[in-house]
Design an enzyme around this catalytic site. Structure first.
Site, short mmCIF file in Angstrom:
data_model
loop_
_atom_site.label_atom_id
_atom_site.label_comp_id
_atom_site.label_asym_id
_atom_site.label_seq_id
_atom_site.Cartn_x
_atom_site.Cartn_y
_atom_site.Cartn_z
N CYS A 64 -11.02 12.41 -9.90
CA CYS A 64 -10.91 13.38 -10.98
C CYS A 64 -11.70 14.62 -10.58
CB CYS A 64 -11.54 12.82 -12.25
SG CYS A 64 -10.95 11.18 -12.66
N ARG B 90 -7.29 17.39 -7.79
CA ARG B 90 -7.98 16.10 -7.76
C ARG B 90 -7.42 15.11 -8.79
NH1 ARG B 90 -12.59 16.08 -5.08
NH2 ARG B 90 -13.33 14.32 -6.30
N TRP C 110 -7.32 11.71 -12.97
CA TRP C 110 -6.28 10.97 -12.28
C TRP C 110 -6.60 9.52 -12.59
CZ3 TRP C 110 -6.17 7.58 -7.88
CH2 TRP C 110 -4.92 7.40 -7.31
N ASN D 61 -16.28 10.81 -12.61
CA ASN D 61 -15.32 10.67 -11.52
C ASN D 61 -15.79 9.49 -10.69
OD1 ASN D 61 -13.66 11.10 -9.28
ND2 ASN D 61 -15.02 12.63 -8.41
N GLY D 62 -14.92 8.48 -10.50
CA GLY D 62 -15.33 7.30 -9.72
C GLY D 62 -14.90 6.03 -10.43
N GLU E 238 5.21 12.33 9.97
CA GLU E 238 4.61 13.29 9.05
C GLU E 238 5.70 14.11 8.35
OE1 GLU E 238 1.84 13.64 7.74
OE2 GLU E 238 1.76 15.71 7.03
N LYS F 94 6.13 14.30 4.36
CA LYS F 94 6.15 15.57 3.61
C LYS F 94 7.36 15.61 2.70
CE LYS F 94 3.10 16.71 3.86
NZ LYS F 94 1.79 16.55 4.40
N GLU G 137 7.06 13.07 -0.24
CA GLU G 137 6.03 13.32 -1.26
C GLU G 137 6.34 14.50 -2.15
OE1 GLU G 137 1.97 13.61 0.28
OE2 GLU G 137 2.62 14.83 1.95
N HIS H 163 17.37 -1.04 16.74
CA HIS H 163 16.84 -2.36 16.36
C HIS H 163 16.88 -2.56 14.86
CE1 HIS H 163 15.78 -3.03 20.47
NE2 HIS H 163 15.06 -1.91 20.49
N LYS I 32 -4.81 14.74 -4.13
CA LYS I 32 -5.19 15.24 -2.81
C LYS I 32 -6.31 14.45 -2.19
CE LYS I 32 -5.55 19.32 -0.19
NZ LYS I 32 -4.29 18.99 0.48
C1 G6P Z 1 -4.07 11.69 0.00
C2 G6P Z 1 -3.41 13.04 0.22
C3 G6P Z 1 -2.87 13.13 1.64
C4 G6P Z 1 -3.98 12.85 2.65
C5 G6P Z 1 -4.64 11.50 2.38
C6 G6P Z 1 -5.88 11.31 3.23
O1 G6P Z 1 -3.09 10.69 0.01
O2 G6P Z 1 -2.38 13.24 -0.71
O3 G6P Z 1 -2.35 14.44 1.87
O4 G6P Z 1 -3.44 12.86 3.94
O5 G6P Z 1 -5.05 11.43 1.01
O6 G6P Z 1 -6.81 12.28 2.85
P1 G6P Z 1 -7.99 12.78 3.74
O7 G6P Z 1 -8.74 13.75 2.87
O8 G6P Z 1 -8.80 11.59 4.10
O9 G6P Z 1 -7.41 13.45 4.94
#
Ligand code: G6P
Length: 598
Positions: free
Chosen positions: A2, A27, A72, A98-99, A470, A474, A477, A493, A593
């Protein structure tokens, strides 16, 4: 996970809190709330939904001291009731958190038996009731006593009616103080403070804070006051704004070249003088990360083996921490853009416990990981607000190359000349990324191929296998299209069974790479199943062009560095598809994030 904001000063607190929370929405954004001292009493407003819902519900409040929160959900679904802040039974205290409070069930049972009335399903609410129980006129002392009863992780802020004081505490969740003139601020990260101040104090694990308009006092876990010099943050408030782009994500994609450039500042010193990894005689290396950062780690494995000749293994942070660790590697590199990902932090602690040398690659100065490892290499991407990692991912790739080149030069695999030449190619990569961005209109056109797709495959080989993982991540997501990345050689396979004219395949084949011919063969196999192919290759590559329905062209590039321009093309591709679908690009549903829960 959060976002927390606190303010005590001469401005209208509600405005500062909402402004700060806007910057922290990355967050978490399923509910938001504020509590402030209004005419000596506490006023609280909280709502399920994004911040605008709260803003719409806020009356004009005059209070100058308050706390705010954007949530969150981790314990208790998103709802008005479960939104923070929470009030004590007598309505005199409010807190945000937060936590995770791990022992909340036990505490709740006890508190209920003592007569406390709970209004939510959250773990957090126990904190305000404990605080109420311990309060004897000194809020900070009550906080210190409360923390002794809590097991778990937290950043907590509390306010009391009739007072200008905010009391806060942290354990394994970020908290930073912003210093002003006759006003002080508190936030989960500096981006929330930049409109007001760039003078900050980072709060460390185990510390509590007392903040008023006229001063800030920090105390360690024993209650002794801590002296700490403020740090100056070089990011500007503007850095954290959209700067005219429709979405943060697009702005951040366009900031890629600059982010690469900044990350490479001082690279030669770093490598020649051993400013990171003064010791390089490692027999093997392990890379540990989550999400996109894990894909950067995968690229890092190829780079490490290419430049340093060192056997390199990979592990997801959430797996590493529970692995037997029988054959431990001497160097463990943890990659995390936020520096706050719970699993990566736990992996760092575990690696140290196992006696490994630890290096963190992170974008956030002062983040928790920086205190959990032996050494830190910062990427310099600046603040990234869009939930989907874009420029931070590019700079992680750069960091992977730098570490590989450093180890390769240090262990004698690379001569001085080859080290210089690798560095110079790496520097060129920022121009290559720019040239991809100069042609985004053609990527936007090509992206229409994916508009009606329910499923998409991304294929690549060698160092571009992780790039395609990746790319798929992208797309899924932010556009919510089901996308999978595969090593192209694995298609036959299994995945080939799923291909038909409705499943576009995005394929990368870089002329000059030793897997190029094999890639062309794989693309032919795909085309033979009628799947429309969107190719990514170097300009003028007619062999690839012939096999594809459309092609995104990049400048000729040394294959080992091709993940940089290819990645940015894939980021833009996902962005344009998601934009046409009207998706919530900067804040995709169910994601956040920075994932500070395990
Ligand atoms: C979340 C984010 C991702 C990120 C991952 C790891 O899932 O949405 O974009 O790659 O966390 O985050 P970090 O801060 O450890 O790179």
């Amino acid at each position: 996970m959060c976002g927390i904001m606190g303010y005590s000063g001469h401005r209208r607190a509600s405005e500062v809190l909402v402004e700060g929370l806007k910057r922290l929405e990355y967050r978490g954004y399923d509910s938001a709330g504020v509590a402030m001292v209004e005419n000596g009493r506490l006023a609280m407003v909280k709502r399920q939904g994004e911040l605008d819902v709260l803003q719409g519900a806020l009356p004009r409040l005059e209070g100058r001291t308050g706390i705010g929160h954007t949530r969150w959900a981790t314990c208790g679904r998103p709802s008005d009731r479960n939104a923070h802040p929470f009030l004590s039974c007598d309505g005199k205290l409010a807190i945000v958190h937060n936590g995770i409070i791990e022992n909340h069930s036990t505490l709740r049972k006890r508190l209920e038996a003592e007569g406390h009335h709970f209004t939510s399903e959250t773990d957090t609410e126990v904190v305000v009731h404990l605080l109420e129980g311990h309060f004897r006129g000194d809020l900070r002392q009550a906080m210190a006593d409360t923390l002794k009863e809590i097991k778990g992780t937290y950043a907590i802020a509390a306010v009391l009616e009739g007072s200008e004081e905010i009391v806060a505490a942290r354990k394994e969740n970020p908290l930073v103080i912003g210093l002003g003139v006759q006003e002080n601020f508190l936030a989960s990260d500096v981006t929330a403070l930049l409109s007001y101040t760039n003078k900050v104090l980072y709060v460390m694990d185990g510390e509590t804070v007392s903040l008023t308009p006229n001063g800030v006092a920090i105390f360690d876990s024993e209650g002794a006051q801590v002296k700490r010099e403020p740090s100056l943050v070089s990011w500007s408030a503007e850095d954290a704004q959209k700067g005219g782009f429709e979405h943060f994500m697009l702005k951040e994609i366009f900031e890629g070249p600059n982010a690469i450039h900044n990350t490479l500042l001082g690279a030669l010193d770093l490598i020649e003088n051993g400013e990171v990894l003064p010791r390089t005689d490692f027999q093997s290396v392990k890379l540990v990360a989550c999400g996109s950062s894990y894909h950067a780690a995968m690229v890092g494995k190829y780079a490490m083996e290419e430049f340093a000749g060192v056997p390199t293994t990979l592990e997801l942070a959430s797996e590493y921490r529970y692995s037997p660790g029988a054959r431990e590697t001497p160097l463990v590199i943890l990659i995390t853009q936020s520096g706050e990902t719970a699993d990566t932090l736990a992996a760092a602690r575990e690696a140290r416990r196992r006696g490994c040398h630890t290096l963190a690659v992170t974008n956030v100065v002062g983040s928790t990981i920086t205190r959990e490892v032996d050494e830190v290499l910062y990427t310099r991407a600046g603040p990234e607000i869009g939930v989907a990692a874009t420029k931070t991912f590019l700079t992680q790739l750069v960091a992977m190359y730098l570490v590989a080149i450093r180890i390769g030069y240090g262990n004698g695999t690379l001569s001085h000349a080859s080290m210089r030449s690798a560095l110079s190619s790496l520097r060129q990569s920022s121009n290559m990324v720019q040239s991809v961005l100069n042609r985004t209109h053609s990527i936007e056109e090509a992206s229409r191929m994916l508009d009606r797709a329910g499923h998409c495959f991304f294929i690549g080989r060698n160092i571009n296998y992780p790039t395609m993982l990746e790319g798929a991540l992208k797309l899924k997501e932010i556009s919510y299209i089901h996308a999978e990345g595969f090593a192209a050689g694995e298609l036959k396979h299994g995945p080939l069974a799923l291909l038909d004219a409705t499943t576009p395949v995005i394929a990368v084949a870089i002329k000059g790479d030793h897997t190029y011919e094999k890639m062309l063969a794989n693309i032919s196999e795909v085309a033979a199943r009628d799947s429309p192919v969107l190719g990514i290759g170097v300009e003028g590559d007619t062999d690839l062009g012939r096999l594809c329905e459309r092609m995104i062209a990049i400048q000729p590039v040394e294959p080992v560095f091709s993940p940089l321009p290819v990645t940015v093309a894939l980021q833009a591709l996902a962005y344009y598809v998601a934009r046409r679908r009207g998706c919530s690009i900067d804040k995709p549903k169910n994601l956040a994030k920075s994932v500070t829960v395990e």
